[in-house]
Design a protein around this motif. Sequence first.
Motif, PDB file in Angstrom:
ATOM      1  N   SER A   1       1.005  -1.120  -0.096  1.00 47.93           N
ATOM      2  CA  SER A   1      -0.059   0.081   0.031  1.00 47.93           C
ATOM      3  C   SER A   1       0.713   1.357   0.238  1.00 47.93           C
ATOM      4  N   LEU A   2       0.479   2.394  -0.377  1.00 42.88           N
ATOM      5  CA  LEU A   2       0.936   3.596  -0.396  1.00 42.88           C
ATOM      6  C   LEU A   2       1.626   3.952   1.176  1.00 42.88           C
ATOM      7  N   TRP A   3       0.904   3.831   2.028  1.00 37.24           N
ATOM      8  CA  TRP A   3       1.143   4.120   3.435  1.00 37.24           C
ATOM      9  C   TRP A   3       2.393   3.200   3.815  1.00 37.24           C
ATOM     10  N   ARG A   4       2.246   2.017   3.406  1.00 34.64           N
ATOM     11  CA  ARG A   4       3.399   0.884   3.849  1.00 34.64           C
ATOM     12  C   ARG A   4       4.529   1.229   3.186  1.00 34.64           C
ATOM     13  N   SER A   5       4.560   1.538   1.654  1.00 34.32           N
ATOM     14  CA  SER A   5       5.596   1.899   1.137  1.00 34.32           C
ATOM     15  C   SER A   5       6.343   3.236   1.580  1.00 34.32           C
ATOM     16  N   LYS A   6       5.445   4.150   2.028  1.00 36.11           N
ATOM     17  CA  LYS A   6       6.231   5.510   2.750  1.00 36.11           C
ATOM     18  C   LYS A   6       6.901   4.965   3.986  1.00 36.11           C
ATOM     19  N   VAL A   7       6.435   4.347   4.738  1.00 37.52           N
ATOM     20  CA  VAL A   7       6.824   4.076   5.797  1.00 37.52           C
ATOM     21  C   VAL A   7       8.205   3.213   5.586  1.00 37.52           C
ATOM     22  N   LEU A   8       8.287   2.312   4.623  1.00 34.64           N
ATOM     23  CA  LEU A   8       9.169   1.580   4.037  1.00 34.64           C
ATOM     24  C   LEU A   8      10.521   2.641   3.639  1.00 34.64           C
ATOM     25  N   ALA A   9      10.054   3.348   2.955  1.00 35.11           N
ATOM     26  CA  ALA A   9      10.931   4.453   2.232  1.00 35.11           C
ATOM     27  C   ALA A   9      11.672   5.505   3.081  1.00 35.11           C
ATOM     28  N   THR A  10      11.070   5.468   4.242  1.00 36.25           N
ATOM     29  CA  THR A  10      11.567   6.406   5.435  1.00 36.25           C
ATOM     30  C   THR A  10      12.538   5.716   6.688  1.00 36.25           C
ATOM     31  N   GLN A  11      12.422   4.366   6.491  1.00 37.91           N
ATOM     32  CA  GLN A  11      13.129   3.638   7.347  1.00 37.91           C
ATOM     33  C   GLN A  11      14.176   3.188   6.873  1.00 37.91           C
ATOM     34  N   VAL A  12      15.300   3.934   6.262  1.00 30.13           N
ATOM     35  CA  VAL A  12      16.600   3.524   5.799  1.00 30.13           C
ATOM     36  C   VAL A  12      17.675   3.031   6.330  1.00 30.13           C
ATOM     37  N   PRO A  13      18.611   2.114   6.089  1.00 33.54           N
ATOM     38  CA  PRO A  13      18.524   1.296   4.875  1.00 33.54           C
ATOM     39  C   PRO A  13      17.405   0.284   4.912  1.00 33.54           C
ATOM     40  N   ALA A  14      16.586   0.235   4.053  1.00 35.80           N
ATOM     41  CA  ALA A  14      15.424  -0.564   3.719  1.00 35.80           C
ATOM     42  C   ALA A  14      15.750  -1.593   2.551  1.00 35.80           C
ATOM     43  N   ARG A  15      15.501  -2.906   2.692  1.00 45.11           N
ATOM     44  CA  ARG A  15      15.514  -3.879   1.732  1.00 45.11           C
ATOM     45  C   ARG A  15      14.190  -3.745   0.873  1.00 45.11           C
ATOM     46  N   ILE A  16      14.096  -3.293  -0.240  1.00 45.86           N
ATOM     47  CA  ILE A  16      13.048  -2.955  -1.142  1.00 45.86           C
ATOM     48  C   ILE A  16      12.581  -4.390  -1.824  1.00 45.86           C
TER      49      ILE A  16
END
Length: 90
Positions: free
Chosen positions: A39-54
Amino acid sequence: MTEYFLLVCDDVPHDVLLTDPGARVLDVAQVVRRLTGLSLWRSKVLATQVPARILDGVLQEDAEAAVAALRDVGAQAEVRAQPEPEFVKA
């Protein structure tokens, strides 16, 4: 007696790591959403918690395309090859 087979692939699995989302976090989140299906919300959370394995364990071509898409929106990302498992090393 049970037999086991080891399937060997020419291409080592690769991970896509997001190291810095840059200034356009929402644009990065939209790319992460497109790549992962989150979801867009989870994607934003993932994008702000770096480093993140996409992405995890994808082909090199797919990993490089994902990194290029992330870099196009101003993010810092890299491709990392996964290490070979111990049982494969001879």
